[in-house]
Design a protein around this motif. Structure first.
Motif, PDB file in Angstrom:
ATOM      1  N   GLU A   1       0.836  -1.197   0.000  1.00  0.00           N
ATOM      2  CA  GLU A   1       0.000   0.000   0.000  1.00  0.00           C
ATOM      3  C   GLU A   1       0.870   1.245   0.000  1.00  0.00           C
ATOM      4  OE1 GLU A   1      -2.645  -0.485   3.349  1.00  0.00           O
ATOM      5  OE2 GLU A   1      -4.188  -1.353   2.046  1.00  0.00           O
ATOM      6  N   GLN A   2       0.330   2.289  -0.611  1.00  0.00           N
ATOM      7  CA  GLN A   2       1.036   3.564  -0.665  1.00  0.00           C
ATOM      8  C   GLN A   2       0.334   4.586   0.231  1.00  0.00           C
ATOM      9  OE1 GLN A   2       1.033   3.072  -5.115  1.00  0.00           O
ATOM     10  NE2 GLN A   2       3.163   3.731  -4.935  1.00  0.00           N
ATOM     11  N   SER A   3       0.759   5.822   0.209  1.00  0.00           N
ATOM     12  CA  SER A   3       0.383   6.752   1.276  1.00  0.00           C
ATOM     13  C   SER A   3      -0.842   7.620   0.985  1.00  0.00           C
ATOM     14  CB  SER A   3       1.570   7.675   1.587  1.00  0.00           C
ATOM     15  OG  SER A   3       1.943   8.412   0.430  1.00  0.00           O
ATOM     16  N   ALA A   4      -1.519   7.383  -0.158  1.00  0.00           N
ATOM     17  CA  ALA A   4      -2.700   8.191  -0.478  1.00  0.00           C
ATOM     18  C   ALA A   4      -3.812   7.286  -0.982  1.00  0.00           C
ATOM     19  CB  ALA A   4      -2.368   9.259  -1.519  1.00  0.00           C
ATOM     20  N   PRO A   5      -5.065   7.695  -0.824  1.00  0.00           N
ATOM     21  CA  PRO A   5      -6.189   6.850  -1.257  1.00  0.00           C
ATOM     22  C   PRO A   5      -6.413   6.901  -2.758  1.00  0.00           C
ATOM     23  CG  PRO A   5      -7.006   8.902  -0.339  1.00  0.00           C
ATOM     24  CD  PRO A   5      -5.519   8.910  -0.130  1.00  0.00           C
ATOM     25  N   ILE A   6      -7.137   5.897  -3.250  1.00  0.00           N
ATOM     26  CA  ILE A   6      -7.586   5.924  -4.635  1.00  0.00           C
ATOM     27  C   ILE A   6      -8.662   7.001  -4.792  1.00  0.00           C
ATOM     28  CG2 ILE A   6      -7.083   3.500  -5.086  1.00  0.00           C
ATOM     29  CD1 ILE A   6     -10.124   2.970  -4.646  1.00  0.00           C
ATOM     30  N   ARG A   7      -8.885   7.400  -6.031  1.00  0.00           N
ATOM     31  CA  ARG A   7      -9.954   8.356  -6.347  1.00  0.00           C
ATOM     32  C   ARG A   7     -10.815   7.735  -7.448  1.00  0.00           C
ATOM     33  NH1 ARG A   7      -5.344  11.242  -5.511  1.00  0.00           N
ATOM     34  NH2 ARG A   7      -4.795  11.311  -7.727  1.00  0.00           N
ATOM     35  N   PRO A   8     -11.798   6.926  -7.050  1.00  0.00           N
ATOM     36  CA  PRO A   8     -12.588   6.205  -8.054  1.00  0.00           C
ATOM     37  C   PRO A   8     -13.493   7.123  -8.863  1.00  0.00           C
ATOM     38  CG  PRO A   8     -13.487   5.858  -5.862  1.00  0.00           C
ATOM     39  CD  PRO A   8     -12.200   6.606  -5.677  1.00  0.00           C
ATOM     40  N   LEU A   9     -13.924   6.589 -10.000  1.00  0.00           N
ATOM     41  CA  LEU A   9     -14.912   7.274 -10.826  1.00  0.00           C
ATOM     42  C   LEU A   9     -16.305   6.808 -10.429  1.00  0.00           C
ATOM     43  CD1 LEU A   9     -13.355   7.028 -14.404  1.00  0.00           C
ATOM     44  CD2 LEU A   9     -13.559   9.086 -13.017  1.00  0.00           C
TER      45      LEU A   9
END
Length: 278
Positions: free
Chosen positions: A118-126
């Motif tokens: 995992e990385q440090s920012a969330p996904i931004r879904p459509l």
């Protein structure tokens, strides 16, 4: 769909043959930084995995930019999307992603062996603002606003070993690795013979496709009773990965293929989607 962005912990290497061209290829999938997205690297040139790079949809999805082309990208992109791998560099030597066993499972296994981080920012879904659809003849793809995503397909063939099939994959409920990734590309024996006579499908054999028909019925034992329609859903997931963000919607494909999948994706970006901030 609340989660952090993900990438690989280490490179993953795949070697094999292209299904359509028959040439050998080597694919090395590398970790990528936050917000990088997915891209192919071909001869030192970067080819982003997005809709405006699609240059072909006949029997597979082809990305290109000028003289650079990569064919049959849908299975590895489905594996990445299914595992939630948002940021990757896919370095390829060859013109086509190796077909492996005809499914996404070898890619999934290679990715899991390399490790997912995992990385440090969330996904931004459509998310969709309205229902959208594309029709052509007796084929249809439709996307509906939905809180929980779902990807489904319906097919009908006159061959008695296939007939009418329907399958729905729900990422929040179903296990991608076991229910969708193993489904192999398929074809009918007379169709395969015709392709070979035209000099197409030069990398096809009984080890990388489910061939239906002939004396034995199937070229090998089906992995699921409804393996053909599951593979159609796998292709749908791989094609929609070119939206560059996870899609929070219900998508149904009826007797559809790559061309309609990608036309719907273009309509989603143009007419009916917004980025959901988490």
């Amino acid at each position: 769909m609340n989660r952090l962005q993900r990438t690989l912990a280490a490179p993953a290497l795949f070697r094999g043959t292209g299904l359509h061209g028959g040439g050998s290829s080597i694919l090395t999938v590398l970790p990528a930084p936050l917000d990088h997205g997915r891209l192919f690297r071909v001869g030192g040139r970067d080819l982003p995995c997005r809709l405006d790079r699609v240059v072909g949809t006949e029997r597979c999805t082809v990305l290109g930019d000028g003289e650079v082309r990569v064919a049959t990208v849908e299975h590895v992109l489905a594996a990445a999307a299914g595992l939630g791998l948002d940021n990757l560099v896919l370095e390829i030597q060859g013109e086509e992603v190796p077909i492996m066993d005809g499914s996404a499972l070898p890619f999934v296994q290679g990715f899991l062996q390399a490790g997912v981080v995992e990385q440090s920012a969330p996904i931004r879904p459509l998310s969709l603002d309205q229902p959208l659809f594309i029709t052509r003849g007796d084929s249809l793809v439709v996307a509906l606003p939905a809180e929980n995503p779902a990807f489904e397909a319906a097919i009908h063939f006159t061959h008695p070993l296939v007939g009418a099939q329907h399958f729905c994959f729900r990422p929040d409920q179903d296990e991608f690795v076991s229910s969708l990734a193993p489904a192999r590309t398929f074809g009918f024996w007379d169709e395969v013979q015709a392709l070979l006579e035209r000099g197409l499908a030069r990398g096809a054999d009984f080890a990388n496709a489910l061939v239906i028909g002939g004396e034995d019925g199937f070229s090998s034992a089906p992995r699921f009773p409804d393996e053909p329609v599951r593979h159609k859903v796998l292709d749908l997931v791989g094609d929609l990965a070119l939206l560059e963000r996870p899609l929070q919607a219900r998508v149904l494909a009826v007797r559809a293929g790559h061309r309609l999948h990608l036309e719907l994706a273009g309509k989603i970006l143009k007419e009916g989607a917004h980025v959901r901030m988490l």
